[in-house]
Design a protein around this motif. Structure first.
Motif, mmCIF file in Angstrom:
data_model
loop_
_atom_site.group_PDB
_atom_site.id
_atom_site.type_symbol
_atom_site.label_atom_id
_atom_site.label_comp_id
_atom_site.label_asym_id
_atom_site.label_seq_id
_atom_site.Cartn_x
_atom_site.Cartn_y
_atom_site.Cartn_z
ATOM 1 N N LEU A 171 0.814 -1.210 0.000
ATOM 2 C CA LEU A 171 0.000 0.000 0.000
ATOM 3 C C LEU A 171 0.848 1.260 0.000
ATOM 4 O O LEU A 171 0.421 2.296 -0.506
ATOM 5 C CB LEU A 171 -0.924 0.019 1.231
ATOM 6 C CG LEU A 171 -1.975 -1.081 1.330
ATOM 7 C CD1 LEU A 171 -2.865 -0.832 2.539
ATOM 8 C CD2 LEU A 171 -2.814 -1.153 0.058
ATOM 9 N N ALA A 172 2.037 1.180 0.592
ATOM 10 C CA ALA A 172 2.931 2.339 0.628
ATOM 11 C C ALA A 172 4.362 1.827 0.638
ATOM 12 O O ALA A 172 4.757 1.096 1.548
ATOM 13 C CB ALA A 172 2.658 3.200 1.863
ATOM 14 N N GLU A 173 5.129 2.190 -0.374
ATOM 15 C CA GLU A 173 6.493 1.698 -0.513
ATOM 16 C C GLU A 173 7.498 2.836 -0.336
ATOM 17 O O GLU A 173 7.250 3.962 -0.768
ATOM 18 C CB GLU A 173 6.679 1.047 -1.883
ATOM 19 C CG GLU A 173 5.828 -0.196 -2.080
ATOM 20 C CD GLU A 173 6.124 -0.885 -3.388
ATOM 21 O OE1 GLU A 173 6.990 -1.788 -3.391
ATOM 22 O OE2 GLU A 173 5.490 -0.514 -4.399
ATOM 23 N N PRO A 174 8.632 2.546 0.281
ATOM 24 C CA PRO A 174 9.628 3.599 0.530
ATOM 25 C C PRO A 174 10.202 4.136 -0.770
ATOM 26 O O PRO A 174 10.442 3.386 -1.714
ATOM 27 C CB PRO A 174 10.685 2.892 1.376
ATOM 28 C CG PRO A 174 10.533 1.446 1.049
ATOM 29 C CD PRO A 174 9.080 1.234 0.784
ATOM 30 N N GLU A 175 10.410 5.447 -0.784
ATOM 31 C CA GLU A 175 10.965 6.093 -1.967
ATOM 32 C C GLU A 175 12.465 5.865 -2.089
ATOM 33 O O GLU A 175 13.005 5.928 -3.195
ATOM 34 C CB GLU A 175 10.677 7.596 -1.934
ATOM 35 C CG GLU A 175 9.205 7.966 -2.062
ATOM 36 C CD GLU A 175 8.448 7.847 -0.747
ATOM 37 O OE1 GLU A 175 7.227 8.054 -0.750
ATOM 38 O OE2 GLU A 175 9.088 7.540 0.293
ATOM 39 N N ASP A 176 13.131 5.621 -0.964
ATOM 40 C CA ASP A 176 14.579 5.435 -0.996
ATOM 41 C C ASP A 176 14.990 4.690 0.263
ATOM 42 O O ASP A 176 14.150 4.316 1.099
ATOM 43 C CB ASP A 176 15.297 6.783 -1.109
ATOM 44 C CG ASP A 176 14.844 7.772 -0.042
ATOM 45 O OD1 ASP A 176 14.824 7.403 1.148
ATOM 46 O OD2 ASP A 176 14.491 8.919 -0.400
ATOM 47 N N GLU A 177 16.286 4.502 0.452
ATOM 48 C CA GLU A 177 16.805 3.717 1.559
ATOM 49 C C GLU A 177 16.654 4.407 2.909
ATOM 50 O O GLU A 177 16.796 3.782 3.951
ATOM 51 C CB GLU A 177 18.293 3.418 1.325
ATOM 52 C CG GLU A 177 19.153 4.678 1.264
ATOM 53 C CD GLU A 177 20.623 4.368 1.088
ATOM 54 O OE1 GLU A 177 20.995 3.186 1.227
ATOM 55 O OE2 GLU A 177 21.394 5.317 0.813
#
Length: 719
Positions: A171-177
């Motif tokens: 549903l919500a994925e991280p944009e970066d590390e």
């Protein structure tokens, strides 16, 4: 050949994780009052927790049954924890294995939990459990209130899957590390008591999801010198005066659409609490960085806009509490709460009180600690007797029902009591000074219907604390003498055994908290545990006396010691002190600043330079180091003028520290050791390889006690 030598207390304490294994914990009561769910391992030495159900309805007496057994679910394979799961357990000081946490749906029919980073669910009525296929490792799974879905975090993404394992999706994925969704950042988990990062809507159609961005947080490297071939661990650690993680909050629908929640994050960067129930709109508690102002915000789920429901301000700081803020049910209007339904704990008029709407329902007779449950016509709370109580109860904590008619104590008899409630059923856990462990009763309408058995081991020794108050300030104390000690035996060398700082009450009207102190007493010491200013349990003013200066915590140890010497056989020419974490700081400070009183110290994992400790804790007491540099210097042990002063003798000091500690990092001990060496002051350093801020390893925990008592006996022999 089997050894017949009796088990020593240090070995037993280490093996049983301080007698917590086998004890039931983490209770949940179903809203219909038919089931109690809890965790418990099979014995007092078994670290693997099982999920249990106590059935209260049906023919015959209530029956316990296991709902999920890790050994069966993993097929006997040893657990493997991800780095993220180890970090979560470190933040919660969780040293057990197996099922260590679980979450349930609204009806308490479906439970979700992890084992080895894999997602499992248990049907609590049927008593069956199974694994759901997911990309792992899984963190913090939580069923939707209607039980149809399970949300969880994996790889920094918030995901959801059907309760049957179907249609798993992000549903919500991280944009970066640097970014995660659905997880509590370090400061929230370590200092705010917020271990969660997402919350289901009551209708199960969306979630509130925290997004944490740690790109600006300073990176620290924690190596293991015993393993030079391994890379150091990289930790995002927000030290005092440095940037925190940036936390934002979003409504996320099941199709992935999101709406951001808006508030003045520049002025109120700390997201301290989130409450979302059918009793009202989502409710946030946000704090300013100096923690002197906080807002209670109601959120519009459609637009994400917020409105201020209440504002708290305090010249020192604002404390955070479990169970609040929250909404009382709509029907509570009819029960006389009136004037609004916001439930909160506040410091007003020198007391810590319960407020519902615009009404304060308790006074100076109680010191509120937590809200346990909010009912239709009452609020169940945990509280201690206030400083103005006519009958102070040293170390006691009780459970009370509060409503517009007054306050009624639910727990009976002296001790430390805690409770969970639901569906007319209350689970009451009670500890006393004369009995080990806790008695867990299940009450329906105030009458006992069951007792939840404990498999915890019986200690090989019996603690015999004398609870009292000392000095003009009436400092709560516990004194422990060797078993069988007689007045004719004469005065004893003294061991002060405090925590002595914020959030660390040690003087409790219970048995097991004093087991280690009693063991030290049985080695020939008079042991004194004192809770001076700064510790919880007395009054807001008592706790906030340390704002800007931790010196009162040492002053009160000395006042307690000297006052008790008139009533107990204390040899003031032989006084040692030991402690861990803040207690380690206090112990080191005692021998460095007051060698005229203290003759030896064991400082475990001490904070020695407050600039190296985290933002939310340190800045609450000492402020911004850029603006309050004098306060940081005055409270530091590394810059202490006593290190270079020729006045006063150098007292024996043993410093103990885990090399893998990511809370109070090893740099604290190394900097103090360097300063002591530069000042020509002899000391001992005991590094613990692979040990964090906890010491759950059996051999280490056992030998650490033995080494301490040997050091103290050697040191006091020279006093």
């Amino acid at each position: 050949m089997t050894s017949t030598q009796p088990l020593s207390f240090p070995r037993q304490s280490a093996r049983t994780q301080r007698f917590t294994l086998g004890a039931p914990r983490a209770f949940t009561v179903s809203p219909d009052g038919s089931r109690v769910v809890f965790l418990r391992s099979s014995s007092g030495t078994d670290r693997s927790g099982l999920l249990w159900v106590l059935d209260l309805e049906g023919h015959g007496p209530p029956q316990e049954r296991p709902a999920a057994d890790p050994r069966e679910l993993l097929g006997g394979i040893a657990e493997e924890l991800s780095a993220e799961e180890r970090a979560r357990r470190e933040r919660s000081r969780e040293g057990s294995a197996g099922i260590v946490a679980y979450a349930v749906d609204r009806a308490v029919e479906l439970a979700a939990f992890t084992l080895s980073g894999r997602l499992f669910t248990a049907e609590l009525r049927a008593g069956t459990a199974r694994e759901l296929p997911t990309p792992g490792p899984v963190l913090d799974p939580r069923p939707s209130p209607d039980g149809r879905l399970v949300a969880y975090v994996a790889g920094g993404a918030l995901r959801v899957t059907g309760a049957e394992g179907e249609e798993d999706r992000a549903l919500a994925e991280p944009e970066d590390e640097h970014t995660t969704y659905g997880l509590a950042e370090f400061i929230a988990a370590e200092e705010m008591g917020r271990s969660r990062g997402f919350w289901w809507s009551p209708d199960s159609d969306r979630l509130l999801v925290a997004r944490a961005d740690e790109r600006d947080v300073r990176r620290w490297w924690i190596p293991d010198p015993a393993q030079p071939d391994q890379e150091p661990s990289k930790v995002a650690y927000p030290a005092a005066g440095t940037p925190n993680a940036t936390v934002r909050l979003f409504f996320v629908a099941l199709d992935g659409n999101r709406t951001e929640v808006t508030w003045d994050r520049e002025r109120y960067p700390y997201l301290a609490r989130v409450h979302w129930s059918a009793a009202g709109p989502p409710l946030l508690l946000v704090q300013s960085r100096d923690q002197r102002t906080q807002l209670y915000l109601a959120v519009d789920p459609e637009s994400g806009s917020t409105r201020t429901v209440h504002v708290d301000e305090d010249e020192a700081w604002l404390e955070l509490f479990s169970g609040v803020p929250a909404w009382a049910p709509e029907s509570s209007y009819e029960q006389g709460f009136g004037g609004g339904r916001l439930v909160r704990i506040a410091d007003e008029g020198g007391a810590r009180v319960l407020a519902v709407g615009d009404r304060v329902l308790t006074g100076a007779q109680l010191q509120l600690r937590a809200v346990l449950d909010i009912g239709e016509s009452d609020v169940l709370v945990s509280a201690a007797a206030g400083a103005d109580s006519a009958e102070p109860e040293t170390g006691e904590i009780h459970v009370y029902r509060v409503n517009e008619l007054g306050v009624e104590r639910v727990s009976d008899g002296p001790g430390v009591h805690a409770a969970v409630r639901g569906g007319g059923v209350t689970v009451l856990a009670s500890s006393r000074t004369d009995v080990s462990g806790a008695l867990v009763q299940v009450l329906r309408d105030g009458k006992q219907v069951a007792v939840v058995a404990s498999h915890a081991e019986e200690p090989v020794l019996r603690a015999r604390p004398t609870l009292t108050e000392a000095g003009a300030r009436r400092i709560p104390c516990a004194v422990l003498l060797p078993s069988g000690h007689r007045d004719a035996d004469g005065p004893l060398p003294v061991l002060m055994d405090p925590y002595g700082g914020p959030h660390g009450q040690r003087v409790l009207a219970a048995h097991n908290p004093y087991l280690t102190s009693q063991w030290f007493a049985d080695q020939g010491f008079a042991v004194v545990v004192a809770d001076g200013r700064g510790t919880p349990g007395r009054s807001p003013g008592w706790e906030k006396a340390v704002v800007g200066d931790f010196t009162p915590t040492l002053d009160d140890q000395i006042e307690a010691l000297q006052s008790l010497a008139g009533s107990f056989p204390l040899d003031l020419d032989r006084v040692a002190i030991r402690g861990w974490s803040y207690g380690g700081y206090l112990a080191a400070m005692a021998v460095l600043r007051r060698p005229d009183v203290f003759h030896a110290a064991v400082a475990g994992a001490p904070v020695t330079d407050w600039r190296l400790y985290d933002t939310h804790y340190t800045e609450r007491y000492l402020g911004d180091p850029a603006a309050q540099s004098a306060a940081y210097a005055a409270n530091s042990l590394v810059t202490d003028a006593g290190l270079t002063s020729a006045e006063g003798p150098a007292r024996p000091l043993m410093i103990v520290h885990g090399l893998a500690d990511d809370n109070v990092v090893m740099a604290h001990t190394l900097r103090l050791s360097s300063a002591l060496l530069a000042a020509g002051r002899a000391h001992e350093v005991l590094p613990l390889t692979g040990v964090t801020h906890m010491t759950p390893q059996e051999q280490i925990a056992e030998n650490l006690l033995l080494l301490q008592v040997d050091f103290l006996k050697r040191s006091l022999g020279r006093a």
